[in-house]
Design an enzyme around this catalytic site. Sequence first.
Site, PDB file in Angstrom:
ATOM      1  N   SER A  67       0.864  -1.177   0.000  1.00 57.78           N
ATOM      2  CA  SER A  67       0.000   0.000   0.000  1.00 57.78           C
ATOM      3  C   SER A  67       0.896   1.221   0.000  1.00 57.78           C
ATOM      4  CB  SER A  67      -0.882  -0.003   1.255  1.00 57.78           C
ATOM      5  OG  SER A  67      -1.478   1.259   1.469  1.00 57.78           O
ATOM      6  N   TYR A 127      -1.908  -0.427  10.623  1.00 57.96           N
ATOM      7  CA  TYR A 127      -1.985  -0.795   9.207  1.00 57.96           C
ATOM      8  C   TYR A 127      -0.674  -0.473   8.492  1.00 57.96           C
ATOM      9  CZ  TYR A 127      -3.668  -0.903   4.373  1.00 57.96           C
ATOM     10  OH  TYR A 127      -3.818  -1.172   3.037  1.00 57.96           O
TER      11      TYR A 127
END
Length: 283
Positions: free
Chosen positions: A133, A146
């Site tokens: 990501s 995350y």
Amino acid sequence: MPDPTQQLIVVTGASTGMGAAAARELARRGFQVLAGVRREPDAPRATGIEPVLLDITEPAQVAALAARVAADGRPLHAVVNNAGIQVNAPVEALPMAQWRRVFEVNLFGHVAVTQALLPALLRSRGRVVNISSIGGKAAMPTYGAYAGAKFALEAVSDSLRREVAPLGVQVVVVEPGGVRTEMAARGIATANDLAAGMTPEQDERYGGLVRAINSLMASGTASGLTADAAARVIAKAVTARRPRTRYPVGRDAAVLTRLTRVLPDRALDRVIAATVRRHSATA
């Protein structure tokens, strides 16, 4: 490249979003895709896709996947480690059980799948494609868990690439920015649930920040790429004869990646703070 119809590809987290789109795109290109899903009714339906029950945090299911691959006569061309969850909360307010869950799914599960399938990849001189990501390059507020797992996945990918390149296995990282999938909506719902559990003092400190980040997440998702467009980048990472080590997905990912390379930490802090402030008024 050898005939795709004679090769397997494993895609984890293939129930929805980029995973489902990538499974369909790779099947369209002729590969036999083993699509990892937690419930068989959620599997994408297309010629060339075989659903495989797979929770990457369950060792027995990971072992069963490896056995399925080993029993097949076709070589394993690639494993696409796509499964993931998004859990956002301030570092102070996120319970430790949630920290562990995020790392189990977004990091350790990928390592487990990679370990189980590496013997097959070594035999076929295949590749590992890890879906990271832009959060693996820059950690936004409330993204501690995350982004921490994604930063770690980037590091593991670098280490693995240097270990197995001499053995003929390639390791590629795909770094999406905003993509129009269900993941962001689920992430916002989870963030609101976690915010509801904050103490009054924590809510006073971070409540406005959580609302602004949720607004930013929703806006970035709405303006992001489609899952099908992201899947085409994943397919390129899977099929390119000489793949790059990293593929940003979307303009936002490309821009932020460049900023992390050229800006000092404090300057990047100011850029991110200004972005969050713009969404505070609409949160």
